[in-house]
Motif scaffolding. Structure first.
Motif, PDB file in Angstrom:
ATOM      1  N   ILE B   5      44.468 -30.533  38.774  1.00  0.00           N
ATOM      2  CA  ILE B   5      44.774 -30.856  37.388  1.00  0.00           C
ATOM      3  C   ILE B   5      43.471 -31.134  36.655  1.00  0.00           C
ATOM      4  CG2 ILE B   5      45.815 -32.612  35.896  1.00  0.00           C
ATOM      5  CD1 ILE B   5      48.027 -32.858  37.948  1.00  0.00           C
ATOM      6  N   TYR B  27      50.496 -23.434  39.518  1.00  0.00           N
ATOM      7  CA  TYR B  27      51.025 -24.151  40.682  1.00  0.00           C
ATOM      8  C   TYR B  27      51.685 -23.125  41.592  1.00  0.00           C
ATOM      9  CZ  TYR B  27      53.094 -28.036  43.299  1.00  0.00           C
ATOM     10  OH  TYR B  27      53.429 -28.949  44.269  1.00  0.00           O
ATOM     11  N   ARG B  33      57.350 -26.201  51.363  1.00  0.00           N
ATOM     12  CA  ARG B  33      57.575 -27.332  50.448  1.00  0.00           C
ATOM     13  C   ARG B  33      58.921 -27.196  49.744  1.00  0.00           C
ATOM     14  NH1 ARG B  33      58.510 -31.261  49.828  1.00  0.00           N
ATOM     15  NH2 ARG B  33      57.767 -32.946  48.520  1.00  0.00           N
ATOM     16  N   PHE B  37      61.513 -30.201  50.106  1.00  0.00           N
ATOM     17  CA  PHE B  37      62.047 -30.875  48.914  1.00  0.00           C
ATOM     18  C   PHE B  37      63.573 -30.823  48.941  1.00  0.00           C
ATOM     19  CE2 PHE B  37      63.479 -31.427  44.610  1.00  0.00           C
ATOM     20  CZ  PHE B  37      62.558 -32.258  43.995  1.00  0.00           C
ATOM     21  N   TRP B  66      65.499 -28.989  40.592  1.00  0.00           N
ATOM     22  CA  TRP B  66      64.786 -30.269  40.431  1.00  0.00           C
ATOM     23  C   TRP B  66      63.383 -30.197  40.994  1.00  0.00           C
ATOM     24  CZ3 TRP B  66      66.974 -32.637  36.759  1.00  0.00           C
ATOM     25  CH2 TRP B  66      68.357 -32.490  36.577  1.00  0.00           C
ATOM     26  N   HIS B  67      63.162 -29.275  41.940  1.00  0.00           N
ATOM     27  CA  HIS B  67      61.804 -29.032  42.416  1.00  0.00           C
ATOM     28  C   HIS B  67      61.003 -28.325  41.314  1.00  0.00           C
ATOM     29  CE1 HIS B  67      59.164 -27.501  46.016  1.00  0.00           C
ATOM     30  NE2 HIS B  67      58.501 -28.277  45.194  1.00  0.00           N
ATOM     31  N   ALA B  69      61.600 -28.590  38.214  1.00  0.00           N
ATOM     32  CA  ALA B  69      61.399 -29.608  37.173  1.00  0.00           C
ATOM     33  C   ALA B  69      60.246 -30.541  37.537  1.00  0.00           C
ATOM     34  CB  ALA B  69      62.686 -30.412  36.975  1.00  0.00           C
ATOM     35  N   ALA B  70      60.165 -30.929  38.811  1.00  0.00           N
ATOM     36  CA  ALA B  70      59.110 -31.843  39.250  1.00  0.00           C
ATOM     37  C   ALA B  70      57.739 -31.163  39.153  1.00  0.00           C
ATOM     38  CB  ALA B  70      59.390 -32.312  40.678  1.00  0.00           C
ATOM     39  N   VAL B  71      57.677 -29.900  39.558  1.00  0.00           N
ATOM     40  CA  VAL B  71      56.424 -29.141  39.465  1.00  0.00           C
ATOM     41  C   VAL B  71      56.024 -28.956  37.993  1.00  0.00           C
ATOM     42  CG1 VAL B  71      55.461 -26.825  39.792  1.00  0.00           C
ATOM     43  CG2 VAL B  71      56.614 -27.989  41.694  1.00  0.00           C
ATOM     44  N   MET B  73      56.641 -31.038  35.641  1.00  0.00           N
ATOM     45  CA  MET B  73      56.068 -32.321  35.224  1.00  0.00           C
ATOM     46  C   MET B  73      54.618 -32.426  35.670  1.00  0.00           C
ATOM     47  SD  MET B  73      56.651 -35.012  33.506  1.00  0.00           S
ATOM     48  CE  MET B  73      55.693 -36.502  33.207  1.00  0.00           C
ATOM     49  N   ARG B  74      54.354 -32.022  36.907  1.00  0.00           N
ATOM     50  CA  ARG B  74      52.977 -32.046  37.414  1.00  0.00           C
ATOM     51  C   ARG B  74      52.053 -31.233  36.497  1.00  0.00           C
ATOM     52  NH1 ARG B  74      49.901 -32.745  42.494  1.00  0.00           N
ATOM     53  NH2 ARG B  74      47.848 -32.070  41.847  1.00  0.00           N
ATOM     54  N   VAL B  77      51.620 -33.063  33.066  1.00  0.00           N
ATOM     55  CA  VAL B  77      50.703 -34.214  33.125  1.00  0.00           C
ATOM     56  C   VAL B  77      49.262 -33.733  32.949  1.00  0.00           C
ATOM     57  CG1 VAL B  77      49.750 -35.994  34.661  1.00  0.00           C
ATOM     58  CG2 VAL B  77      52.224 -35.718  34.457  1.00  0.00           C
ATOM     59  N   TRP B  95      67.766 -23.670  33.714  1.00  0.00           N
ATOM     60  CA  TRP B  95      67.074 -22.838  34.709  1.00  0.00           C
ATOM     61  C   TRP B  95      67.610 -21.419  34.612  1.00  0.00           C
ATOM     62  CZ3 TRP B  95      69.282 -27.636  36.504  1.00  0.00           C
ATOM     63  CH2 TRP B  95      68.336 -28.662  36.653  1.00  0.00           C
ATOM     64  N   PHE B 143      62.633 -26.559  29.061  1.00  0.00           N
ATOM     65  CA  PHE B 143      62.879 -27.999  28.903  1.00  0.00           C
ATOM     66  C   PHE B 143      62.420 -28.397  27.506  1.00  0.00           C
ATOM     67  CE2 PHE B 143      61.364 -32.520  29.959  1.00  0.00           C
ATOM     68  CZ  PHE B 143      62.627 -33.063  29.817  1.00  0.00           C
TER      69      PHE B 143
END
Lengths: 166, 166
Positions: B5, B27, B33, B37, B66-67, B69-71, B73-74, B77, B95, B143
């Motif tokens: 990042i 990413y 993974r 997850f 949700w994976h 979504a989490a990625v 977010m990463r 950030v 999705w 999103f």
């Protein structure tokens, strides 16, 4: 404490009705897992460090909202026993309060609407409101989900959805 | 490949404007993974097992939404450099296509709206559309996020939001 998922009864689209409710088991939010999830996916100080979190708008360590969402999914997989699985198309999500270390979460779900597919008679979309609560009854997440659900196989004449049943 | 990042410039509410755009880094979605997850948060056959996934509506192994979504977010950030962090209040998520093992994801974000807080003059809510794309340009997540953003400290007279700037 109990992260185990119960094996549910299998439900097809014909088995669902508006206002049908489901309650999940419990999920314990551990501080180490909150920090590890945040380090991988949401590396911000208020999810990683207690002192920094105290100085933030959260006034203490808070789980990433996406961690709460992922845990909610885990609880939904065990409590919404749809035959083809929980195939989520999306939805509206909100985090009214943060999830904290030590919280015991559970999810209360209610079917709001059942929408027949025009093009695919063997499936439909179910709108489900899924509220994630902590041990104090605070709502830590509200998710209104659109979920793809299939009809029972081997019943080709069953092309009309029941709008409601009970 | 590049999960690093970049350290961004810090932006306050006054620095933001409608149609402002941000592009994230990349990413890489690894199969191990994806399965790990899913085993923790979304234990369904089409996220865990290639053969079962082939027989499902996904026609091949797919990451949990949700994976994705989490990625996302990463990646956010690292690419939405808001001064107080990315404090998400919620939003609308979808999705349109699944994320697959080996996908290279990035996020393209655009500010749609800036809403001043009536009760708290030092903050506002920014509506940001965040599209997650794979290496083929497919949209794997959309999103529309509501994000809490603060004004630059030490400027108490700056109580009126600029609706736009450039």
């Amino acid at each position: 404490m109990d992260q185990k998922i119960e094996v549910p009864t299998t439900l097809y689209l014909e088995d669902l009705y508006v206002h049908q409710r489901f309650t999940s088991g419990l999920y314990h939010m551990e501080e180490d897992r909150i920090k590890a999830f945040a380090a991988e996916f949401d590396p911000q100080p208020f999810h990683l460090d207690e002192a920094a979190a105290q100085r933030s708008v959260f006034h203490g360590l808070a789980a990433s909202g996406w961690h709460t969402a992922a845990v909610t999914m885990r609880l939904l997989v065990g409590s919404l026993p749809f035959a083809s699985g929980m195939i989520g198309l999306g939805g509206e999500i909100a985090w009214p309060k943060p999830t904290r270390p030590g919280d015991e979460l559970h999810v209360e779900s209610e079917i709001l609407e059942i929408v027949a597919s025009r093009s695919k008679p063997n499936q439909g979309v179910v709108i489900v409101r899924c509220i994630t609560l902590n041990q104090k009854g605070d709502h830590v997440q509200a998710f209104t989900a659109k979920i793809l659900v299939f009809k029972r196989p081997g019943d080709p004449n069953n092309a009309v959805l029941k709008p409601s049943a009970s």
